[in-house]
Design a protein around this motif. Structure first.
Motif, PDB file in Angstrom:
ATOM      1  N   LEU A  18       1.066  -0.967   0.337  1.00 32.83           N
ATOM      2  CA  LEU A  18       0.117   0.299   0.034  1.00 32.83           C
ATOM      3  C   LEU A  18       0.670   0.633  -0.241  1.00 32.83           C
ATOM      4  CD1 LEU A  18      -3.354   1.382   0.084  1.00 32.83           C
ATOM      5  CD2 LEU A  18      -2.725   1.115   2.947  1.00 32.83           C
ATOM      6  N   GLY A  19       0.540   2.025  -1.083  1.00 33.61           N
ATOM      7  CA  GLY A  19       1.249   3.270  -0.330  1.00 33.61           C
ATOM      8  C   GLY A  19      -0.030   4.207  -0.773  1.00 33.61           C
ATOM      9  N   LEU A  20       0.540   5.584   0.186  1.00 35.07           N
ATOM     10  CA  LEU A  20      -1.284   6.667  -0.276  1.00 35.07           C
ATOM     11  C   LEU A  20      -0.015   8.023  -0.054  1.00 35.07           C
ATOM     12  CD1 LEU A  20      -2.590   4.904   2.889  1.00 35.07           C
ATOM     13  CD2 LEU A  20      -3.542   5.027   0.690  1.00 35.07           C
ATOM     14  N   CYS A  21      -0.208   8.418  -0.495  1.00 32.92           N
ATOM     15  CA  CYS A  21      -0.006   9.811  -0.953  1.00 32.92           C
ATOM     16  C   CYS A  21      -1.028  10.971  -1.000  1.00 32.92           C
ATOM     17  CB  CYS A  21       0.623  10.253  -2.212  1.00 32.92           C
ATOM     18  SG  CYS A  21       1.879   9.047  -2.599  1.00 32.92           S
ATOM     19  N   TYR A  22      -0.266  12.586  -0.558  1.00 35.89           N
ATOM     20  CA  TYR A  22      -1.405  13.528  -0.559  1.00 35.89           C
ATOM     21  C   TYR A  22      -0.530  14.655  -1.430  1.00 35.89           C
ATOM     22  CZ  TYR A  22      -3.599  11.857   3.949  1.00 35.89           C
ATOM     23  OH  TYR A  22      -4.170  12.227   5.324  1.00 35.89           O
ATOM     24  N   GLU A  24       2.057  15.011  -4.663  1.00 32.98           N
ATOM     25  CA  GLU A  24       3.691  14.372  -4.485  1.00 32.98           C
ATOM     26  C   GLU A  24       3.917  13.883  -3.508  1.00 32.98           C
ATOM     27  OE1 GLU A  24       5.461  16.988  -6.978  1.00 32.98           O
ATOM     28  OE2 GLU A  24       4.234  16.734  -8.605  1.00 32.98           O
ATOM     29  N   ARG A  25       3.748  13.655  -2.327  1.00 35.87           N
ATOM     30  CA  ARG A  25       4.092  13.664  -1.410  1.00 35.87           C
ATOM     31  C   ARG A  25       3.760  12.134  -0.238  1.00 35.87           C
ATOM     32  NH1 ARG A  25       3.677  14.985   4.981  1.00 35.87           N
ATOM     33  NH2 ARG A  25       1.839  16.502   3.955  1.00 35.87           N
ATOM     34  N   THR A  26       4.503  10.962  -0.766  1.00 32.97           N
ATOM     35  CA  THR A  26       4.382   9.949   0.122  1.00 32.97           C
ATOM     36  C   THR A  26       4.163   9.739   1.768  1.00 32.97           C
ATOM     37  OG1 THR A  26       5.808   8.400  -2.061  1.00 32.97           O
ATOM     38  CG2 THR A  26       4.944   7.087   0.206  1.00 32.97           C
ATOM     39  N   ILE A  27       3.262   9.573   2.301  1.00 32.42           N
ATOM     40  CA  ILE A  27       3.310   9.605   3.467  1.00 32.42           C
ATOM     41  C   ILE A  27       3.226   8.107   4.289  1.00 32.42           C
ATOM     42  CG2 ILE A  27       1.884   9.562   5.280  1.00 32.42           C
ATOM     43  CD1 ILE A  27       2.526  12.271   3.837  1.00 32.42           C
ATOM     44  N   VAL A  28       2.486   6.741   3.226  1.00 30.10           N
ATOM     45  CA  VAL A  28       2.596   5.382   3.420  1.00 30.10           C
ATOM     46  C   VAL A  28       3.098   5.486   1.993  1.00 30.10           C
ATOM     47  CG1 VAL A  28       1.579   3.119   3.733  1.00 30.10           C
ATOM     48  CG2 VAL A  28       0.527   5.571   5.076  1.00 30.10           C
ATOM     49  N   ASP A  29       4.505   3.853   2.442  1.00 29.79           N
ATOM     50  CA  ASP A  29       5.302   3.871   1.669  1.00 29.79           C
ATOM     51  C   ASP A  29       5.180   2.381   1.278  1.00 29.79           C
ATOM     52  OD1 ASP A  29       6.413   3.257  -1.104  1.00 29.79           O
ATOM     53  OD2 ASP A  29       8.390   4.708   0.510  1.00 29.79           O
ATOM     54  N   SER A  52      -2.667   8.315  10.843  1.00 31.23           N
ATOM     55  CA  SER A  52      -3.841   8.795  10.470  1.00 31.23           C
ATOM     56  C   SER A  52      -4.441   8.597   9.201  1.00 31.23           C
ATOM     57  CB  SER A  52      -4.371   9.973  10.980  1.00 31.23           C
ATOM     58  OG  SER A  52      -4.701   9.830  12.232  1.00 31.23           O
ATOM     59  N   THR A  53      -3.316   8.847   8.365  1.00 33.68           N
ATOM     60  CA  THR A  53      -3.302   8.544   7.315  1.00 33.68           C
ATOM     61  C   THR A  53      -3.784   7.060   7.008  1.00 33.68           C
ATOM     62  OG1 THR A  53      -1.956  10.072   6.850  1.00 33.68           O
ATOM     63  CG2 THR A  53      -2.110   8.263   4.517  1.00 33.68           C
ATOM     64  N   LEU A  54      -2.970   6.277   7.005  1.00 38.62           N
ATOM     65  CA  LEU A  54      -2.979   4.604   7.290  1.00 38.62           C
ATOM     66  C   LEU A  54      -5.004   3.736   7.649  1.00 38.62           C
ATOM     67  CD1 LEU A  54      -2.546   1.752   6.763  1.00 38.62           C
ATOM     68  CD2 LEU A  54      -1.797   1.768   8.170  1.00 38.62           C
ATOM     69  N   LEU A  55      -4.883   4.718   8.598  1.00 35.56           N
ATOM     70  CA  LEU A  55      -6.530   4.553   8.927  1.00 35.56           C
ATOM     71  C   LEU A  55      -6.839   5.488   8.099  1.00 35.56           C
ATOM     72  CD1 LEU A  55      -7.476   3.299  11.655  1.00 35.56           C
ATOM     73  CD2 LEU A  55      -8.057   4.922  11.891  1.00 35.56           C
ATOM     74  N   ARG A  56      -7.146   6.141   6.760  1.00 34.60           N
ATOM     75  CA  ARG A  56      -8.087   6.708   6.339  1.00 34.60           C
ATOM     76  C   ARG A  56      -7.802   5.957   5.224  1.00 34.60           C
ATOM     77  NH1 ARG A  56      -9.627  11.873   6.429  1.00 34.60           N
ATOM     78  NH2 ARG A  56      -9.874  12.051   3.939  1.00 34.60           N
ATOM     79  N   GLY A  57      -6.711   5.303   5.248  1.00 32.20           N
ATOM     80  CA  GLY A  57      -6.543   4.725   3.243  1.00 32.20           C
ATOM     81  C   GLY A  57      -7.583   3.204   3.773  1.00 32.20           C
ATOM     82  N   LEU A  58      -7.144   2.450   5.060  1.00 30.03           N
ATOM     83  CA  LEU A  58      -8.566   1.238   5.529  1.00 30.03           C
ATOM     84  C   LEU A  58      -9.817   1.445   5.527  1.00 30.03           C
ATOM     85  CD1 LEU A  58      -5.601   0.298   8.180  1.00 30.03           C
ATOM     86  CD2 LEU A  58      -5.799  -0.822   6.020  1.00 30.03           C
ATOM     87  N   VAL A  59     -10.341   2.544   4.964  1.00 30.41           N
ATOM     88  CA  VAL A  59     -11.251   2.893   5.529  1.00 30.41           C
ATOM     89  C   VAL A  59     -12.250   3.959   3.828  1.00 30.41           C
ATOM     90  CG1 VAL A  59     -11.983   3.196   7.595  1.00 30.41           C
ATOM     91  CG2 VAL A  59     -11.894   4.841   6.753  1.00 30.41           C
ATOM     92  N   ALA A  65      -2.370   5.327  -4.067  1.00 28.33           N
ATOM     93  CA  ALA A  65      -1.100   5.445  -5.318  1.00 28.33           C
ATOM     94  C   ALA A  65      -0.852   3.813  -5.176  1.00 28.33           C
ATOM     95  CB  ALA A  65      -0.426   6.031  -4.933  1.00 28.33           C
ATOM     96  N   ALA A  66      -0.546   3.154  -4.945  1.00 29.42           N
ATOM     97  CA  ALA A  66       0.065   2.018  -5.435  1.00 29.42           C
ATOM     98  C   ALA A  66      -0.332   0.246  -4.308  1.00 29.42           C
ATOM     99  CB  ALA A  66       1.132   1.107  -4.792  1.00 29.42           C
ATOM    100  N   GLY A  67      -0.772  -0.671  -4.667  1.00 23.36           N
ATOM    101  CA  GLY A  67      -1.180  -1.431  -3.715  1.00 23.36           C
ATOM    102  C   GLY A  67      -2.699  -1.790  -3.432  1.00 23.36           C
ATOM    103  N   ALA A  68      -2.873  -2.231  -2.499  1.00 21.71           N
ATOM    104  CA  ALA A  68      -4.124  -2.750  -2.379  1.00 21.71           C
ATOM    105  C   ALA A  68      -4.880  -2.859  -0.360  1.00 21.71           C
ATOM    106  CB  ALA A  68      -4.905  -3.241  -3.460  1.00 21.71           C
ATOM    107  N   VAL A  69      -6.213  -2.482  -0.939  1.00 22.77           N
ATOM    108  CA  VAL A  69      -6.390  -2.729   1.117  1.00 22.77           C
ATOM    109  C   VAL A  69      -7.704  -3.795   0.571  1.00 22.77           C
ATOM    110  CG1 VAL A  69      -8.350  -2.247   2.790  1.00 22.77           C
ATOM    111  CG2 VAL A  69      -6.210  -0.349   2.251  1.00 22.77           C
ATOM    112  N   THR A  70      -7.716  -4.845   1.291  1.00 24.85           N
ATOM    113  CA  THR A  70      -8.383  -6.230   0.977  1.00 24.85           C
ATOM    114  C   THR A  70      -9.311  -6.568   2.828  1.00 24.85           C
ATOM    115  OG1 THR A  70      -7.508  -7.525   1.280  1.00 24.85           O
ATOM    116  CG2 THR A  70      -7.240  -6.961  -0.225  1.00 24.85           C
TER     117      THR A  70
END
Length: 276
Positions: A18-22, A24-29, A52-59, A65-70
């Motif tokens: 999982l990749g999460l960004c705001y 161009e800034r990568t927060i979770v890589d 908190s960024t991870l939690l937002r990605g999980l819901v 930006a990359a990967g997936a949540v299942t």
């Protein structure tokens, strides 16, 4: 608490590369992570590490930006929004309360995923609201305006809203923020009761390592948007990890009340200069 195999087979959230960004800034890589079903998981880490960024990605509040949540093996981004809302409830970090709304009116909003166009408010809807109010100890507040409640009361009301969704998976983003110690423990005791009595899977972001170790079955430690460690608190929370992740020299000792890990920072060596 030891979990049975059947308890961990449902409500399993997982991140895969999982990749999460705001912007161009990568927060979770490149995060690979599986959260056990039927457990209380606490996500901890330094400020701005991506909790908190991870939690937002999980819901699904933040697109990867990359990967997936299942969820139980199914990609949450392929699920209908209403279906997902029936599976997981979220308490955001600083929920915005509608002006002059009463406690009961706010909690009723939790029934939105179960509503259909033109369908009347049902006995089942009201029963879910009453159950949520009762479980959170907020029934006597039902006619009061939410914005006039104390911080601890407001947190309980927002948890009641999430419970009214009747989801088996509850995610809480820093539910103890801005609360004094008594109200922090009240909220965490409530979370523990909801898990113990109803078997809910809980994922929560916390700052206090001692509280995380006391209340969680599973600990996730983040550093700079990457996974530093994950597992049972007694195995994960070591002095070496705390110093490596948080930069705090410490001792980790058994909590005298619960036996769970308790972080005790080492005393700072003070130097004094004597007048000449």
């Amino acid at each position: 608490m030891q979990l049975t195999a059947s308890a961990t087979d449902v409500n399993r959230l997982a991140a895969h590369g999982l990749g999460l960004c705001y912007g161009e800034r990568t927060i979770v890589d490149g995060l690979d992570l599986e959260l056990p079903g039927g457990a209380v998981t606490a996500i901890v880490g330094p400020n701005a590490c991506g909790k908190s960024t991870l939690l937002r990605g999980l819901v699904r509040l933040l697109d990867p930006a990359a990967g997936a949540v299942t969820l139980d093996g199914a990609d949450i981004h392929r699920m209908p929004a209403r279906t997902l809302a029936k599976r997981m409830g979220l308490l955001p970090q600083q929920p915005v309360t509608p002006e002059a709304v009463t406690v009961e009116a706010l909690v009723r909003l939790g029934r939105y995923p179960h509503q259909r166009m033109l369908s009347p408010w049902s006995k089942a809807d009201q029963a879910a609201v009453e159950e949520a109010l009762a479980r959170t100890g907020t029934a006597e507040l039902r006619d009061r305006q939410v914005d006039r409640l104390s911080g601890g009361q407001r947190q309980r009301v927002w948890i009641a809203l999430a419970l009214a969704q009747e989801t088996d998976l509850l995610l809480l983003d820093e539910p103890t923020t801005f609360l004094d110690l008594r109200h922090q423990l009240d909220v965490l005791d409530l979370v523990a009761d909801l898990h113990a009595e109803a078997g809910r899977t809980v994922v929560m972001v916390l700052h206090d390592l001692g509280q995380a170790a006391r209340y969680a079955d599973h600990l996730v430690v983040l550093k700079d948007g990457r996974l530093a460690a994950a597992g049972p608190p007694a195995e994960v929370l070591t002095a070496e990890l705390v110093e490596s992740v948080f930069g705090v020299p410490c001792r980790v000792v058994p909590d005298p009340e619960t036996g769970t890990p308790l972080v005790v920072p080492r005393a700072r060596v003070r130097t004094t200069s004597l007048p000449v």
